[in-house]
Motif scaffolding. Structure first.
Motif, mmCIF file in Angstrom:
data_model
loop_
_atom_site.group_PDB
_atom_site.id
_atom_site.type_symbol
_atom_site.label_atom_id
_atom_site.label_comp_id
_atom_site.label_asym_id
_atom_site.label_seq_id
_atom_site.Cartn_x
_atom_site.Cartn_y
_atom_site.Cartn_z
ATOM 1 N N UNK A 1 0.814 -1.208 0.000
ATOM 2 C CA UNK A 1 0.000 0.000 0.000
ATOM 3 C C UNK A 1 0.846 1.255 0.000
ATOM 4 N N UNK A 2 0.396 2.263 -0.741
ATOM 5 C CA UNK A 2 1.074 3.559 -0.804
ATOM 6 C C UNK A 2 0.028 4.658 -0.696
ATOM 7 N N UNK A 3 0.219 5.574 0.227
ATOM 8 C CA UNK A 3 -0.615 6.775 0.305
ATOM 9 C C UNK A 3 0.261 7.988 0.063
ATOM 10 N N UNK A 4 -0.091 8.769 -0.953
ATOM 11 C CA UNK A 4 0.651 9.985 -1.269
ATOM 12 C C UNK A 4 -0.211 11.188 -0.914
ATOM 13 N N UNK B 1 -1.665 -1.097 -4.081
ATOM 14 C CA UNK B 1 -2.736 -0.116 -4.072
ATOM 15 C C UNK B 1 -2.170 1.246 -3.737
ATOM 16 N N UNK B 2 -2.618 2.269 -4.461
ATOM 17 C CA UNK B 2 -2.089 3.620 -4.269
ATOM 18 C C UNK B 2 -3.241 4.595 -4.033
ATOM 19 N N UNK B 3 -3.158 5.362 -2.955
ATOM 20 C CA UNK B 3 -4.102 6.432 -2.685
ATOM 21 C C UNK B 3 -3.493 7.757 -3.099
ATOM 22 N N UNK B 4 -4.237 8.560 -3.864
ATOM 23 C CA UNK B 4 -3.699 9.789 -4.440
ATOM 24 C C UNK B 4 -4.537 11.013 -4.062
ATOM 25 N N UNK B 5 -3.901 12.166 -3.929
ATOM 26 C CA UNK B 5 -4.620 13.391 -3.509
ATOM 27 C C UNK B 5 -5.267 14.128 -4.668
ATOM 28 N N UNK B 6 -6.138 13.430 -5.388
ATOM 29 C CA UNK B 6 -6.818 14.057 -6.507
ATOM 30 C C UNK B 6 -7.592 13.026 -7.306
ATOM 31 N N UNK B 7 -8.365 13.464 -8.291
ATOM 32 C CA UNK B 7 -9.172 12.541 -9.088
ATOM 33 C C UNK B 7 -8.314 11.652 -9.978
ATOM 34 N N UNK C 1 -12.522 5.375 3.040
ATOM 35 C CA UNK C 1 -13.912 4.976 3.271
ATOM 36 C C UNK C 1 -14.090 3.491 2.982
ATOM 37 N N UNK C 2 -13.485 3.019 1.898
ATOM 38 C CA UNK C 2 -13.599 1.606 1.538
ATOM 39 C C UNK C 2 -13.000 0.709 2.610
ATOM 40 N N UNK C 3 -11.818 1.054 3.097
ATOM 41 C CA UNK C 3 -11.163 0.236 4.115
ATOM 42 C C UNK C 3 -11.976 0.171 5.399
ATOM 43 N N UNK D 1 -5.955 1.473 3.928
ATOM 44 C CA UNK D 1 -6.818 2.071 2.916
ATOM 45 C C UNK D 1 -6.275 1.816 1.516
ATOM 46 N N UNK D 2 -4.966 1.988 1.346
ATOM 47 C CA UNK D 2 -4.369 1.765 0.028
ATOM 48 C C UNK D 2 -4.449 0.296 -0.376
#
Length: 388
Positions: free
Chosen positions: A85-88, A145-151, A194-196, A376-377
């Motif tokens: 997992x990666x959250x940026x 899985x990567x979480x990104x700060x934008x659409x 939210x998914x996690x 989350x990621x």
């Protein structure tokens, strides 16, 4: 030097369907799986045999069904799967390792200059992941899985834009796949949160709304355990709802957006105007500093805190009336806000929503730790690569 990692084989639709049923419903017999899916007992036995052979599912005899016939149930083996997992965020990256049960085994975080180009940050994240995997001796890694700060785009591979980072059309999945040789799934960071929570933290809840306040205001929705997507990338732009006519100029070009009133930078600026002379607050302490000033007798601080909560409650009540979530989770600077601010926000939000929703609505603080970010990621990768 990049590692070439061997990922687990791609799951068939039947395999993913059975794994999802076992995840959501717990240990289940072959007969139960057949009844739920409508697949024939022969097909179920064939699919189960493959899952057992891979170590993804175990069989247990739990009793006798009929005369002399053992009842065998199937249970998923969460540790048989590894996911990265990666959250940026705006200046921060958090990476870690998890499994199919949404457990997080290890996390690391680091900062970067918000003016850094996207490829440089991708390289930093890839090197951090390589280091984690090099020390990992567990189950095969199925993906990232990567979480990104934008659409993101509809294929969940590209970041369309991040105003705060100055990035546009970043092929994040391609970049990480090239470096690590693993499939990558990208999504909006708050939606992954939210998914996690819907999948792991609050499985008993039907619908979850996750409100995240940091450099801006983000919103993620999970409906019946599934991430909610709208149009144009699916990201909510709650932070760009106008709440003050002719207010401060926002990064989006409009004035008086919610971001300009309740974000962390906005609170820090307000603290300066209010004469905050305490030690420089940490990332999560700005609301605590504000509340301390209000309690010390500063009328301006009391007035600002009241305005802050009122504006946020007004925006949140709109979310509740539109999506009717069972649970609202408060993340970012709200996750560690003083209880008095959270209580006030909860009460004022309830005052503003449709009366039939008030008794059931829950507003709670989210887990602020790095493990929650990594979970989350990993959740968005598991949904796409492992489960149905």
């Amino acid at each position: 030097m990049s590692l070439v990692l061997q990922s687990a084989p791609q799951r068939s639709p039947h395999e993913r369907s059975l794994l999802t049923i076992l995840r959501d419903g717990g240990p289940t017999s072959r007969t139960g799986l057949s009844e739920i899916t409508g697949l024939s007992p022969t097909t179920i036995s064939k699919v189960v045999a493959g899952l057992v052979a891979e170590g993804l599912v175990t069989e247990s005899v739990v009793g006798v069904k009929g005369v002399g016939r053992p009842a065998v149930t199937l249970t998923p083996v969460d540790s048989a799967v590894t996911v990265l997992g990666v959250q940026i965020g705006a200046g921060t990256v958090t990476v870690g390792i998890g499994d199919a049960g949404y457990a997080v085994r290890h996390t690391e975080s680091f900062t970067f200059d918000v003016g850094a180009p996207a490829d440089a940050v991708c390289d930093l994240a890839a090197r951090a992941l390589e280091k984690l995997v090099a020390a990992h001796d567990g189950a095969p890694v199925i993906g990232i899985g990567v979480g990104l700060p934008g659409p993101v785009d509809r294929d969940r591979r590209r970041l369309k834009i991040s105003v705060r980072l100055g990035w546009r059309d970043v092929p994040i999945a391609d970049e990480l796949e090239r470096r690590l040789g693993l499939p990558v799934v990208a999504d909006h960071n708050v939606r992954t949160m939210a998914l996690a929570e819907a999948r792991h933290g609050h499985k008993d809840v039907g619908d979850v709304a996750y409100l995240y306040v940091r450099t801006g205001v983000g919103l993620g929705i999970a409906v019946r355990g599934q991430a909610f997507y709208g149009g144009s990338g699916g990201e909510s732009y709650l932070g760009h709802t106008r709440v003050v006519e002719d207010g401060e100029l926002c990064s989006c070009g409009s004035r008086g957006c919610l971001d300009t009133v309740v974000s962390e930078p906005a609170v820090r600026e307000a603290l300066g105007r209010l004469g905050d002379t305490g030690a420089a607050p940490g990332r999560e302490e700005v609301l605590a500093r504000l509340h301390d000033l209000a309690r010390s007798g500063s009328r301006d601080a009391v007035a600002y805190e009241d305005t802050y909560v009122n504006v946020l409650a007004g925006a949140l009540s709109g979310v509740v009336n539109l999506f009717t979530p069972d649970l609202v989770l408060l993340g970012g600077i709200l996750a560690t806000a003083p209880p008095q601010i959270v209580t006030s926000l909860r009460e004022r939000t309830r005052d503003r929503i449709f009366p039939l929703l008030r008794d059931d609505l829950r507003v709670e603080q989210a887990d602020p730790g790095d493990a929650a970010l990594v979970r989350a990621a990993t959740a968005t990768a598991l949904e796409t690569l492992h489960f149905a």
